[in-house]
Design an enzyme around this catalytic site. Structure first.
Site, PDB file in Angstrom:
ATOM      1  CE  LYS A  49      -3.806   1.913   3.041  1.00 41.29           C
ATOM      2  NZ  LYS A  49      -4.763   2.292   4.329  1.00 41.29           N
TER       3      LYS A  49
ATOM      4  CB  SER B 277      -7.837   3.698   3.068  1.00 43.42           C
ATOM      5  OG  SER B 277      -7.723   3.091   4.216  1.00 43.42           O
TER       6      SER B 277
ATOM      7  CB  SER C 167      -8.252   0.712   6.216  1.00 44.75           C
ATOM      8  OG  SER C 167      -9.118   2.194   6.410  1.00 44.75           O
TER       9      SER C 167
END
Lengths: 485, 95, 492
Positions: C76, C151, C175
């Site tokens: 990420k 997210s 997330s």
């Protein structure tokens, strides 16, 4: 209305840089004077994703301080974020302590003024907390911009906050000096004010005696005792004049300009009213167990207040002498070593030498006592020889000069080599006296006519004849006898 | 609790976020929607409850006082908007 | 190979049936082919990946390979990667090449995993749909008109579409778990403090925790074992011995037919009330039935304060965020406005231009709740609720070993459906946020499909440090079911 109708109220906030090797939350060096940003690590410049880890050395120094002022060392204290934007504050917040500081309370006793007017006063401390220093903005012109150096960012600070107990600039300076001596005494701060290791902020207000506290203005970043005094004096005068002209005081942060001797309101503190403090989620509560405090207590040197009391009680020194000798750890250490070598009976004499001839010579040569050419042992040797009548006090000064100039390793060496040993042989002294009496008939006549001063002149002649070595007491006694006194 | 436009401007200023006049009203209405959601908290009596700052109840770990970092200024300043002579440059700071 | 598990890939690499370079190329080619549609990556670094793959192959050849040596992964874009663009999904950091590696990146690098690139995300990890990215929305591989969740939507979508076999994520309010659920993959967020946050760009420091995505609990266990463990650079990292999460999975069950016999699953009534979509409810209840078949018992538990998790979270997380994001000021890195007047103007313009709308909203909310006069009513009250919520879980875990329920109240929604209503967006995390407030571990695994063939996730919540139990429980379920093996058409 005059200045006497107003009471001055002063509290000090002192930022003492702790003398750790590394920063409070990073492993970067705290050494002063490197090239810009070469000691600014990822944590210090607040790169995204970096995190603070607390330096044990900084905490230990805070504990030392707490113990030295007889304060409470908090078993649990909390780091908080103080949020504001400023280019020398890379994270946009300063890690500090807010609701739960590491040290609370404590006192420092100060001695204010000189001579008969001198008095002692105990100043209460509110708290002392750990925080990180900011970087520096350099205002030289870089194409109309300022340059930011973050080497200082993250240097550990102990912010030491006093109660508003001071009533004059003299008290404020005396407190600042005592605090300065203390942090150096317990070796938590180098006290170098030029390099910013010890910086004072003064909260100043005035009020009618007995009335409610006036609105205060905070004078920031005073880095010498002289500026502290000047800034407070100016600020007090300014506030009184303003109030007497019917004006009011607005709470403000002001800067002192040493060139003009005036204070002026700072422009960059607009958000000062809203720092949005909250516990720093990157740091856990700081827990200090009693065993740690005990360990630190064991390692503390004798503190100035205790040493001063001992000098008065055990050595019979005056309060003034004891205060002077404990004004710095170095002087106190020197004095103690001299007394240890000379014996307690010579404590008073040692004090006179340290505060008199030694202080004068050091002062003239601009030397620190730690760099004194005359060691405590050498001084003690000298004092011992005066005490046992080997030399007179006057010869003692000669011997001191000789030691200072490195003419010998000890007082005994110098006395021997330069033949300074006191003459105590009565026969020899009598012979010298006879010679002097024969050559100074005028003085003899004057003495016999009742002029006591003439006696002193004759003593002086005898001492001169002996090149100062004759025992003054013996000279006195024999001379008086010979003159038929 | 409902924010006025003036409140929104004040908060924006505190947070150093430029807020155009045209955005101010939309921002206000969205913030008020969020605060309305948050307002549900006020119904709960939490007297006597100790605030919780961290999921774990542990003490701060301490680092030994040792210098472990080396100079990485050039690496760090490669991503800086403006530097000169090793300094970060910013619009003139007036104290 | 595309659909192989990490264990299968390991075996193939060790047996010389494939090479790390070959695997890297295989997945990089898929990224080239499919990611134009999905937009799950912000940065793909082929040259760097192939260098790492060659190094992995050399290591495999010497026989010193670890479980992840040569396995392609993605990070990420919240994790700092030295020499590689690290944007956090923001214009603010759109030019930020990190000068250092995050702890997680360092550990996976040392394990020999091959990073193919950095995945898309909601800006600064703030969002539940991945529409708040400066680099555009990510699309759900099961239906590209739908959001993948957020997210960590880029990592979830990339794993779901088999653009990479495993990826890292972060979970501040759900997330990892929520996008895992919406894209039909397995994701775990461990106990707060188990994975170091060093180098993970902070959103809300007391909630942020790294996690991982993969097809199965078994793969997640391998990934989590590689990134968990004490790190002295993070003061909130817990000093615990390293754990091998795969070990629990390998233990054989006493009763092979009922491998979960003895396991007590708590079902909080608050997770099955109004607002739970019927299709999600049906799938989750079926999965729970499967757990019973596997020998587990279920017990009703109560989390009476869970409904306050969202209000408390939306005070505390923005408060921390408003402070965490103050460092983005255009001075030392990141976006600086092209034109400005004085210093304050530079700050205001750089930050207004660099941050997107949702990030600015949270900064403003956080600034407000911390400001003078409001702290007690908002921040302190929220911290007290946080304790009440943690106490609820403590009480529940006296009655059960794990808690189960839906991960998300709905399946993936249409792109744009909630972008204009932040509060509706926030409510989509209703089942995940309480776990972050308490700091507990949570896992989401595929549990079938809802309307329109969209994946449904089941959330398992464990007591502190019960990651092995969560992974072991999900693994038994996955040994008995095949939801986790289903692939979207795009991955075929």
């Amino acid at each position: 209305m005059s200045r006497n109708d107003w009471e001055v109220v002063i509290g000090l906030e002192v930022h003492a840089q702790l003398n750790t090797a590394s920063k409070i939350f990073s492993g970067a060096s705290t050494a002063f004077g490197s090239e810009p940003n070469r000691q600014a690590s990822a944590v210090d410049i607040a790169l995204p994703g970096v995190l603070p880890v607390l330096n044990r050395g900084a905490v230990e120094r805070a504990i030392r301080f707490g113990l030295a002022i007889d304060a409470q060392v908090a078993p649990k204290s909390v780091f908080a974020r103080k949020n504001y934007f400023y280019p020398d504050l890379p994270k946009g917040y300063q890690i500090s302590q807010f609701e739960l500081p590491v040290v609370s309370g404590g006192t420092i006793t100060i001695r204010v003024g000189e001579g008969d007017k001198a008095y002692e006063k105990t100043v209460n401390l509110t708290r002392a907390h750990l925080e990180e220093d900011a970087g520096k903005s350099l205002h030289e012109d870089f194409h109309g911009m300022s340059g930011i150096d973050l080497n200082r960012a993250g240097t550990p600070l102990l912010e030491i906050v006093s109660e508003p107990d001071m009533r004059s600039s003299a008290e404020a300076v005396a407190y600042a000096r005592a605090l300065h001596a203390l942090v150096r005494w317990i070796e938590i701060c180098d006290g170098n004010m030029q390099e910013g290791s010890f910086r004072c902020d003064a909260n100043v207000s005035v009020r009618r005696p007995g009335g409610p506290l006036g609105t205060r203005r905070e004078i920031k970043n005073l880095n010498s005792f002289r500026f502290l005094q000047q800034a407070i004096d100016f600020e007090v005068q300014w506030q009184i004049e303003r109030l007497e002209d019917g004006g009011t005081i607005q709470q403000a942060t002001v800067l002192f300009d040493p060139d003009t001797g005036e204070t002026r309101v700072m422009r960059t503190k607009e958000d000062a009213h809203d720092y949005r403090y909250f516990p720093d989620p990157d740091l856990m509560p700081l827990v200090i167990v009693p065993e740690w405090i005990d360990r630190v207590r064991e390692q503390l040197p004798e503190l100035p207040a205790a040493m001063k009391a001992r000098f008065i009680d055990d050595y019979g020194l005056s309060a003034y002498d004891a205060t002077t000798l404990t004004a710095s750890r170095e002087v106190a250490t020197y004095y103690q070593a001299a007394v240890d070598a000379a014996g307690q009976a010579q404590a008073k004499t040692c004090a006179n030498w340290v505060m008199g001839d030694l202080a004068a010579r050091l002062n003239k040569a601009e030397l620190d006592v730690t760099a004194s050419p005359v060691s405590p042992t050498q001084l003690a040797g000298l004092v011992t020889r005066i005490a046992d009548n080997t030399i007179s006090n006057a010869i003692g000064k000669k011997v001191f000069d000789a030691l200072w100039n490195g003419e010998g390793d000890s007082a005994d060496d110098i006395i021997e080599a330069q033949g300074l040993k006191q003459v105590t042989d009565s026969g020899a002294i009598e012979a010298m006296i006879d010679e002097v009496l024969a050559a100074n008939q005028k003085s003899v006549d004057e003495f016999r006519a009742g002029k006591e001063k003439a006696f002193n002149a004759l003593v002086g002649q005898v001492m001169k004849a002996s090149r100062g070595k004759a025992n003054p007491a013996q000279v006195n006694e024999i001379l008086r006898r010979k003159l038929g006194g | 609790m409902s924010l006025s436009l003036e409140d929104v401007r004040k908060i924006s200023s505190l947070a150093r976020l430029d807020l155009s006049e045209s955005d101010a009203e939309a921002t206000r209405s969205k913030l008020n929607g969020i605060l309305e959601l948050v307002e549900q908290m006020q119904a709960i009596d939490t007297s006597g409850v100790e605030p919780m700052s961290h999921p774990q109840d542990v003490a701060q770990r301490l680092r030994d006082d040792a210098v472990t970092e080396t100079d990485r200024r050039d690496d760090f300043q490669r991503v800086a908007p403006q530097t000169e002579a090793g300094l970060y440059l910013v619009p003139k700071v007036i104290e | 190979m595309i659909n192989a598990s990490l264990t299968e890939l390991r075996a193939a690499l060790d047996a010389g049936q494939t090479s790390s370079v070959e695997l890297a190329n295989l997945f990089l080619d898929r990224i080239d082919r499919l990611d134009g549609t999905l937009n799950s990556f912000i940065t793909v670094d082929r040259a760097r990946a192939l260098d790492a793959a060659r190094a992995a192959d050399a290591r495999i050849a010497t026989g010193s390979a670890g479980p992840l040596t040569g396995i392609p992964i993605a990070h990420k874009d919240v994790f700092c990667t030295q020499g590689v663009l690290t944007t956090c999904g923001s214009r603010m950091l759109s030019n930020f090449v990190s000068p250092y590696d995050a702890h997680v990146v360092e550990l996976l690098g040392r394990a020999g995993a091959v990073m193919l690139g950095k995945t898309n995300m909601d800006e600064f990890a703030m969002g539940s749909s991945n529409e708040n990215s400066h680099f555009g929305a990510v699309r759900n591989p099961w239906n590209t008109d739908r959001i993948p969740g957020g997210s960590s939507g880029g990592s979830a979508a990339a794993v779901a579409a088999r653009l990479v076999p495993a990826a890292t994520g972060t979970d501040t309010g759900g997330s990892v778990r929520q996008p895992a659920a919406l894209t039909g993959v397995t994701g775990i967020k461990p106990t707060y403090g188990v994975v170091s946050r060093y180098g993970m760009i902070a959103y809300a420091s007391s909630f942020d925790q790294a996690g991982v995505f993969a097809a199965s609990a078994e793969d997640c266990a391998l990934m989590l074992s590689a990134i968990a463990g004490f790190d002295p650079r993070d003061s909130t990292s817990l000093e615990r011995p390293a754990e091998d999460y795969s070990l629990a999975l390998q233990q054989s069950a006493a009763e092979p037919a009922r491998p979960l016999a003895g396991l007590r699953i708590g079902l909080p009534e608050e997770f099955f009330g109004d607002g739970l979509a019927a299709d999600v409810r049906a799938a989750v209840e079926a999965a729970i039935e499967e757990y019973r078949r596997l020998g587990a018992t279920t017990v009703a538990v109560k989390l009476p304060n869970a409904k306050l998790a969202i209000p408390a979270y939306y005070v505390l997380a923005p408060a921390e965020a408003s402070s965490n994001l103050s460092r983005f000021d255009g001075v030392r890195y990141g976006h600086r406005a092209a034109e400005y007047g004085d210093l304050d103007d530079m700050y205001r313009k750089s930050r207004a231009e660099g941050f997107g709308a949702e990030v600015k909203r949270r900064i403003l909310v956080g600034t407000y709740v911390l400001s003078h006069g409001y702290y007690d009513a908002y921040y302190l009250q929220a911290q007290k609720l946080r304790r009440l919520i943690a106490e609820d879980f403590r009480a529940a875990f006296t009655q059960c070993d794990v808690i189960a329920g839906p991960t998300s109240p709905t399946t993936a929604w249409a792109i744009g459906a909630k972008t204009d209503d932040p509060v509706q967006m926030y409510l989509s995390d209703i089942y995940t946020i309480a776990v972050n407030l308490a700091g507990l571990p949570g896992l989401s695994h595929p549990a079938g499909f809802g309307d329109g063939g969209l994946p449904v996730g089941l959330q398992l919540i464990g007591n502190y440090f019960d990651e092995s139990r969560l992974l072991g429980t999900a693994h038994r379920y996955q040994q008995a079911t095949d939801w986790h093996l289903r692939r979207p058409a795009i991955a075929a």
